[in-house]
Each structure stands twice: as structure tokens, then as C-alpha cells.
Design a protein around this motif. Structure first.
Motif, PDB file in Angstrom:
ATOM      1  N   MET B   1     -11.737  10.786  -2.515  1.00 27.13           N
ATOM      2  CA  MET B   1     -10.102   9.900  -2.068  1.00 27.13           C
ATOM      3  C   MET B   1      -9.545   9.793  -2.736  1.00 27.13           C
ATOM      4  N   ASN B   2      -8.996  10.848  -2.779  1.00 23.23           N
ATOM      5  CA  ASN B   2      -7.995  10.352  -4.081  1.00 23.23           C
ATOM      6  C   ASN B   2      -6.932  10.950  -3.396  1.00 23.23           C
ATOM      7  N   ARG B   3      -5.859  11.417  -2.778  1.00 29.67           N
ATOM      8  CA  ARG B   3      -4.826  11.245  -1.742  1.00 29.67           C
ATOM      9  C   ARG B   3      -5.033  10.765  -1.209  1.00 29.67           C
ATOM     10  N   PRO B   4      -4.060   9.544  -0.503  1.00 25.42           N
ATOM     11  CA  PRO B   4      -3.985   9.323   1.012  1.00 25.42           C
ATOM     12  C   PRO B   4      -3.891  10.442   2.471  1.00 25.42           C
ATOM     13  N   VAL B   7       0.689   8.279   4.062  1.00 25.44           N
ATOM     14  CA  VAL B   7       2.018   7.422   3.437  1.00 25.44           C
ATOM     15  C   VAL B   7       2.605   7.045   4.321  1.00 25.44           C
ATOM     16  N   SER B  15       6.412   9.793   0.541  1.00 25.76           N
ATOM     17  CA  SER B  15       5.340  10.026  -0.381  1.00 25.76           C
ATOM     18  C   SER B  15       6.043   9.718  -1.753  1.00 25.76           C
ATOM     19  N   PHE B  31      -0.120  -7.173  -1.957  1.00 25.25           N
ATOM     20  CA  PHE B  31      -0.676  -6.339  -1.541  1.00 25.25           C
ATOM     21  C   PHE B  31      -1.936  -6.564  -0.504  1.00 25.25           C
ATOM     22  N   THR B  33      -5.953  -4.864   0.791  1.00 24.01           N
ATOM     23  CA  THR B  33      -6.602  -4.026   1.723  1.00 24.01           C
ATOM     24  C   THR B  33      -7.892  -4.501   2.394  1.00 24.01           C
ATOM     25  N   ILE B  83      -9.836   2.725   5.176  1.00 19.69           N
ATOM     26  CA  ILE B  83      -9.126   2.077   3.994  1.00 19.69           C
ATOM     27  C   ILE B  83      -7.307   2.252   4.098  1.00 19.69           C
ATOM     28  N   LYS B  85      -3.747   0.284   3.050  1.00 15.13           N
ATOM     29  CA  LYS B  85      -4.189  -0.154   1.537  1.00 15.13           C
ATOM     30  C   LYS B  85      -2.273  -1.224   2.289  1.00 15.13           C
ATOM     31  N   ILE B  87       1.220  -2.393   1.198  1.00 15.74           N
ATOM     32  CA  ILE B  87       1.943  -2.911  -0.338  1.00 15.74           C
ATOM     33  C   ILE B  87       3.340  -3.492   0.467  1.00 15.74           C
ATOM     34  N   LEU B 109       4.671  -0.375   2.483  1.00 17.46           N
ATOM     35  CA  LEU B 109       3.866   0.413   1.551  1.00 17.46           C
ATOM     36  C   LEU B 109       2.918   0.876   2.624  1.00 17.46           C
ATOM     37  N   LEU B 111      -0.399   2.264   2.829  1.00 18.33           N
ATOM     38  CA  LEU B 111      -1.117   4.264   2.584  1.00 18.33           C
ATOM     39  C   LEU B 111      -3.093   3.568   3.383  1.00 18.33           C
ATOM     40  N   TYR B 113      -5.845   5.391   3.435  1.00 17.43           N
ATOM     41  CA  TYR B 113      -7.418   6.498   2.424  1.00 17.43           C
ATOM     42  C   TYR B 113      -8.659   6.909   3.921  1.00 17.43           C
ATOM     43  N   ARG B 244     -14.115  -4.726   2.000  1.00 15.81           N
ATOM     44  CA  ARG B 244     -14.059  -3.068   1.862  1.00 15.81           C
ATOM     45  C   ARG B 244     -16.052  -2.910   2.464  1.00 15.81           C
TER      46      ARG B 244
END
Lengths: 280, 280
Positions: B1-4, B7, B15, B31, B33, B83, B85, B87, B109, B111, B113, B244
Motif C-alpha cells: 500500500m505504498n504508492r497510490p 493521484v 505527482s 483532509f 480519508t 481508500i 485520501k 487533501i 489533491l 490520492l 490507495y 476505514r
């Protein structure tokens, strides 16, 4: 002073930051605002020392300080007077969530802004200051740090837009006097210098540190302590400090008019000489 | 689950964010979630309502909500579970300093995930929770907002790295119980439901609001009030909420073992049905 003269991201010219930077998501980072005169950064060692201490407290691997010092000096050398804002963030998130994973690569931003050489009227004539309605939350976890969580300052600074008011003094949630929105505050009473201990809220300013050190050199009594609204009322002199303004005497606080006293002028003189010498 | 997975910056794939964004410099933004199931955002109306209220409190011109809702739904539709997010920042600084000038153009923004469909063991078996050492500063100016000043949460979340501990409960500087690091907390005692009033610190969570509403529909007694460590000790059931996780029963708090009680299970059942229906 809108757009910076130059921006470097990790030492390379740039204009945008990774959207995953934890500075953006959480304010997970620190900054320094460095005044540069005669093409040299003022109080650079104190700035880098505070940055390093802040990184240690946040558990951010701090940047290579000698390299960063060189980068700041090189940028300062490009123009006679400028303000350099350094931002160090924990870097891009490597996973979702608040926790840091220890594998983040810290990111250093350098933003250089032009800075007018016009005389600063508040330094000579004194500043007009109000008392902020909003207070600062108190948290020893964050006290002293020049971190990126500055929403309280934004909201308090937005309480007024009269350009004739130069700063606001802010109390903490316990009722203790903390600082200005962008400055530290000093009170003088019977030749004793007092400034709020920055243990529950506020930023431990570089110019605050320099003033305390210079006061000691001059043999002036200076203490950091918990100060109240009553201490403010009883002060004979009040002055504000930060790296850019140096020392601003307060000539008016709400409805009260204050003289610019001898201790304030003595410290202004010493700090001015210090900045002229380019010492840190 | 690192990089979305994706974006979007103001609706356009991207990015990186302008280095002058006030979200980065000051945490000047908010923000949300949003959990997305069955390719649909859950509780979207409550999320957008909170975002809108937060923008009003910060004096940020809030984004076009119907357009933003469409953007979130379109993103959610691209994958069964995710998920998102969101912002919203005040946008790029138009001058140096904390004050907003009113001419900033807010930036949104998005994002997205990936989110595993594996069963969540904490929802079934309960979560293991500690008491945080660090406390939250208390400030009514910021209380309730899901703003970008999250350094307290970062530092408190970094107090432990045992993956067997799922959350920490956090007190405010006055000693009042506030929340988890990333969740709201509810206590149940003699069939009364209690949750901290989010008036001095903490985030007014969307799932918290949904739980309070559903409790009312069920005719359960529920109140928001100032809660202490003693209230925590006396609670017969404790559960955590966020958008979540939904509802996590607490099965262990420090050395104490708790049963997963009937009120918690009843609310879990109702909230689960609510999310399945996709209602807001």
C-alpha cells in the motif's frame, strides 16, 4: 516578495515536491528562516544547531550540516540581501498512516526570497502590537521546535488585517504568555530581562537565543520563566525578536503606550553589531 | 500500500505539488480519508459535510462539492476496494508569512490507495491498545478539524513499533481522554454510550458521527462529554471508530482484558449494514 528568487530541492533547482511528502500530509518537518545581509547568512550556526536539535527530537535523520551550510552560503552570496527559508521534512511517505517507518529519505528545500534594504521603521520607532484572541495549545512534545504545524499561527495572524498593527502577543491555553505570532517576546522590569520559558508552547527562536547570550555577556540579569498577563502589565519595556526583524521595541500594546527604554536600545545596538560582524 | 493507485491534483493526474503550497509550509489545510467498498465511497456526504465545515472554520474557499463528489465516485468506481485520501489546502502562498491574503487558490489533491479485501481480524477479535505517553495540546481553535497539523499523532504513533499493538489512547494536556491516534473512542457502561466531546482537542470523526446517529436511531443512550482516566477504568466495553476500520472492539487495554460486549456488537452490526447499503 511573492515568488522566491530561487528554489532548490535537495540541492537541485526545482519548483514542486512529491505529493507523498510527509511535510504536506502531516507537517512532519522543520524550518528555519535565515536573514542574509551583505550576501552572507546571519546566525547560521545557531540556525543549523536548532535544525539539528529539532531533527533529533522528531527522529528525522538530519541533513549533512556542513554541506547544507555551504549551500546556504552559496545562495546568500548571489544577492546582497535575502531571506532563505530552509525546510527539512521526513521525506516521502513509504506507507500510509502517521507512523514513520525509518526508511524515509529526508528532503531539504531551500527557498530564497528578495529582502528590501529599506530601513525598518519598526526597529527605530517601535511596533504596534495587539493581544491575540486565540491561544496556543500547550504540548511539551512540540514546544521549542520550529516545526511545520503552524495552523494556530495562521489563524491567529488572520485575526487582524490592519497593516498598522505589526504583531500580536499570544497566550497559551494555561494563561501563560508565550510569544508573538512570528516572534519571541522579552519584558524588562527594573533592569531585569524576562522571556517566557519555551517549555509548553512556542518556538525557541535563534534571535531569542542570541539576545539571551548577549545579555549575559553584558552582565544583564536575564531569565526564562513562566510569565503572566500581570507580568506584561508591569513591564517597563517590551521587545520582540526574530531572525529577520532583529529586535523590535514595542511602542504600543493595545491601548497602552510604552517608551523605548535603555535596555532595549542597548540590546538592539549589540545585536546590530553582531549581525554586522556576521558572527553566529 | 505504498504508492497510490492514482493521484489527481485539482482533477488532473499529477505527482508533485507547488513548493509554495501552504499545506506544506504550515499544514494550512484539511483532509478526509474515505473508505470505498464495492467501487463506491462510503459515508461520502458526511465526509464532504465535514470538509465544508472545516473550510469555513479555516476561511478556505471550499471546493465545488458536487464536482468533488463526482470526482471521488469516479475514482472509487475504478476498483472494488480502495481508500481515497482527499487533501484540500489553502493553495500556494501569494506572499511570505503566516497570514492568508484571501487571494490564494485552494488546491485539492485526491490520492487513491489499494485496500485489501482480506477480513479485518481486529474487527472480529478486537484490538490491543496501549495508553500513549504523549498528550495532545488543547486548543478550541483547532478542535474537531481534520487538519494537516498532525505532528503530535506522528510522534505518539512512533512511541511503539510492536505490530501486535493496534492503537493507543491519548489524553489531552488537561488530563481529559480525547481519542486514539487515528480513531475516536467510545466507552459503554451500564448500557450508556459515552464518547469524548471533541471541543478542546481531537478530530470529530465521520464514523463517530455515524455511530452517534445510529445509536440514537436504536434508542441507545449516548452522550458526548468530558471523560477521564477513571471513566476509562470503569468502562465495561470500549471501542474505536474511524472511516476505514468501522468499529474495532478493544479486547485489551494495557494489562486489562475486556470482553466484546453486546452494545459494541450491536453497533458493529448496524454500521456494517449501513456501509453495505452504501448510505451516507
Amino acid at each position: 516578495m511573492n515568488r522566491p528568487l530561487q528554489v532548490q530541492i535537495d540541492g537541485v533547482a526545482g519548483s514542486a515536491v512529491d505529493v507523498l511528502d510527509r511535510g504536506l500530509h502531516y507537517g512532519d518537518g522543520l524550518f528555519e528562516t535565515i536573514a542574509c545581509r551583505d550576501a552572507r547568512p546571519c546566525l547560521l550556526n545557531l540556525h543549523l544547531q536548532r535544525l539539528s536539535e529539532g531533527c533529533a527530537r522528531l527522529g528525522i535523520v538530519h541533513p549533512d550540516l556542513p554541506a547544507l551550510a555551504g549551500q546556504v552560503r552559496d545562495a546568500a552570496a548571489t544577492t546582497p540581501r535575502s531571506i532563505i527559508k530552509l525546510i527539512v521534512t521526513r521525506g516521502s511517505a513509504t506507507a500510509r498512516g502517521y507512523g514513520a517507518h525509518g526508511d524515509e529519505a529526508p528532503r531539504t528545500l531551500l527557498l530564497q526570497y528578495g529582502w528590501s534594504a529599506d530601513p525598518d521603521p519598526q526597529a527605530q520607532e517601535g511596533a504596534v502590537v495587539r493581544i491575540a484572541h486565540g491561544r496556543l495549545g500547550e504540548n511539551p512534545l512540540l514546544a521549542g521546535l520550529k516545526h511545520l504545524n503552524r495552523l494556530e499561527q495562521v489563524l491567529i495572524r488572520n485575526e487582524w488585517n490592519d497593516p498598522g498593527i505589526h504583531e500580536a502577543l499570544v497566550f497559551g491555553s494555561s494563561g501563560a504568555l508565550i510569544s508573538g505570532t512570528m516572534s519571541n517576546v522579552f519584558l524588562v522590569r527594573n533592569a531585569r530581562i524576562m522571556t517566557p520559558a519555551i517549555t509548553r508552547a512556542g518556538v525557541r527562536g535563534v534571535m531569542r537565543r542570541a539576545v539571551l547570550r548577549e545579555a549575559e555577556h553584558l552582565g544583564l540579569a536575564a531569565e526564562e520563566s513562566t510569565l503572566s498577563a500581570a507580568d506584561l502589565d508591569e513591564a517597563q519595556e517590551i521587545f520582540l525578536t526574530n531572525a529577520r526583524i532583529g529586535i523590535w521595541p514595542v511602542r504600543r500594546l493595545e491601548q497602552r503606550t510604552l517608551g523605548i527604554g535603555p535596555t532595549t536600545r542597548q540590546l538592539q545596538h549589540v545585536v546590530h553589531a553582531l549581525l554586522e560582524r556576521g558572527d553566529a
